[in-house]
Design a protein around this motif. Structure first.
Motif, short mmCIF file in Angstrom:
data_model
loop_
_atom_site.label_atom_id
_atom_site.label_comp_id
_atom_site.label_asym_id
_atom_site.label_seq_id
_atom_site.Cartn_x
_atom_site.Cartn_y
_atom_site.Cartn_z
N THR A 85 7.11 5.23 11.07
CA THR A 85 7.29 5.75 9.70
C THR A 85 8.10 7.04 9.66
O THR A 85 8.17 7.68 8.61
N GLU A 86 8.71 7.42 10.76
CA GLU A 86 9.47 8.69 10.80
C GLU A 86 10.68 8.61 9.86
O GLU A 86 11.46 7.67 9.90
N SER B 118 10.14 7.70 3.13
CA SER B 118 9.46 8.29 1.98
C SER B 118 8.01 7.81 1.93
O SER B 118 7.60 6.91 2.66
N SER B 119 7.22 8.40 1.04
CA SER B 119 5.81 8.04 0.94
C SER B 119 5.63 6.59 0.52
O SER B 119 4.77 5.87 1.04
N SER B 120 6.45 6.13 -0.43
CA SER B 120 6.34 4.73 -0.87
C SER B 120 6.77 3.77 0.23
O SER B 120 6.15 2.71 0.42
N GLU B 121 7.81 4.11 1.01
CA GLU B 121 8.26 3.25 2.09
C GLU B 121 7.23 3.22 3.22
O GLU B 121 7.01 2.17 3.84
N ARG B 122 6.61 4.36 3.50
CA ARG B 122 5.55 4.38 4.52
C ARG B 122 4.38 3.51 4.10
O ARG B 122 3.85 2.75 4.91
N PHE B 123 3.98 3.59 2.84
CA PHE B 123 2.87 2.79 2.34
C PHE B 123 3.20 1.30 2.43
O PHE B 123 2.36 0.48 2.83
N HIS B 124 4.44 0.93 2.10
CA HIS B 124 4.84 -0.48 2.14
C HIS B 124 4.82 -1.00 3.57
O HIS B 124 4.33 -2.11 3.85
N ASP C 54 1.76 11.16 11.85
CA ASP C 54 1.85 11.00 10.40
C ASP C 54 0.44 10.86 9.82
O ASP C 54 -0.37 10.05 10.29
N ASP D 216 -0.50 9.54 7.04
CA ASP D 216 -0.74 8.21 6.49
C ASP D 216 -1.10 7.21 7.59
O ASP D 216 -1.98 6.36 7.42
N TRP E 130 -4.73 5.19 8.07
CA TRP E 130 -4.81 3.74 8.07
C TRP E 130 -5.39 3.19 9.36
O TRP E 130 -5.83 2.04 9.41
#
Length: 249
Positions: free
Chosen positions: A133-134, A137-143, A165, A167, A171
């Motif tokens: 996830t480096e 964005s926050s939405s791309e990391r969540f996806h 990270d 996030d 998880w």
């Protein structure tokens, strides 16, 4: 499972058994890899584990579908079957629309999903990834994390991620802090003054300079004492050696 970011790709490869970097025991799904021969260990590790490549390791001259199908082609699988499996994983990772594009036409989030698809196309039991996830964005990391979590449930996949990270850590089901000894710690241990009494160093005798090499035709041989007596020279003077003009020399 989330590992601390001190673990790099080489550390993950060592965990997979493909490139062991330390002496000791390594078990993969109950199988002791450290007792196997290197070729057998590498074959077993590749069949059970997959290390997600970095984005820079994707081949720019190939399309996305060809990049993902490449590991299957290297195993000898046919082109049509390899392409079918590659497209299936591109669809699962929500990047099927980029199948015919080049790597240079993708953004960073799409590149990371393509790299994961390239590792997952071999249907491994364990996926190891270094900070997937480096830079997202926050939405791309969540996806991306949602897709990986779904893969864990549908395919029985174990994912080991080296990342700090927040996030990713949230998880993960398990979190392990890995401490890697670096050169800084070694330097501190060396430069720290010791309070224990030190013994006197044992002085070794100074090494004498090596003598000049003695050559049969060099000048160094002239300084050698001539130890062949006159009687020895006269003893072999009449002995026939060779033939023709050399006889008697």
């Amino acid at each position: 499972m989330a590992l601390s970011a001190a673990c790099d790709e080489a550390f993950l490869r060592a965990l997979s058994g493909a490139d062991p970097a330390w002496p000791g025991g390594l078990w993969l799904k109950g199988e002791p890899l450290h007792t196997q021969r290197p070729a057998a260990r590498l074959r077993y590790a590749h069949s059970r584990c997959a290390v997600a490549p970095r984005v820079g390791k994707l081949l720019p001259e190939l399309t996305v579908a060809e990049n993902v199908a490449l590991p299957l082609l290297l195993t000898g699988l046919g082109r049509q079957e390899a392409r079918r499996r590659a497209l299936r994983w591109l669809e699962r990772l929500d990047v099927i629309a980029c199948a015919e594009l080049r790597v240079a036409d993708l953004d960073l989030a799409e590149m990371r999903r393509v790299a994961l698809a390239r590792a997952l196309v071999l249907e491994p039991a364990i996926l190891l990834a270094e900070d997937p996830t480096e830079g997202l964005s926050s939405s791309e990391r969540f996806h991306l994390l949602r897709i990986l979590r779904a893969a864990c449930g549908t395919h029985g996949l174990t994912i080991v991620v080296a990342s700090d990270d927040a996030d990713v850590v949230a998880w993960a089901d398990r979190r392990i802090a890995v401490k890697v000894g670096g050169a800084e710690a070694v330097a501190e241990a060396v430069t720290e003054p010791s309070t224990e009494p030190t013994a006197e160093p044992v002085r070794e005798p100074a090494l004498q300079p090596a003598p000049e090499p003695i050559s049969l035709f060099g000048h160094a041989a002239r300084a050698m004492p001539h130890r062949i007596g006159r009687h020895a020279r006269s003893e072999h003077r009449g002995t026939p050696v060779g033939s023709g003009s050399e006889r008697g020399r």
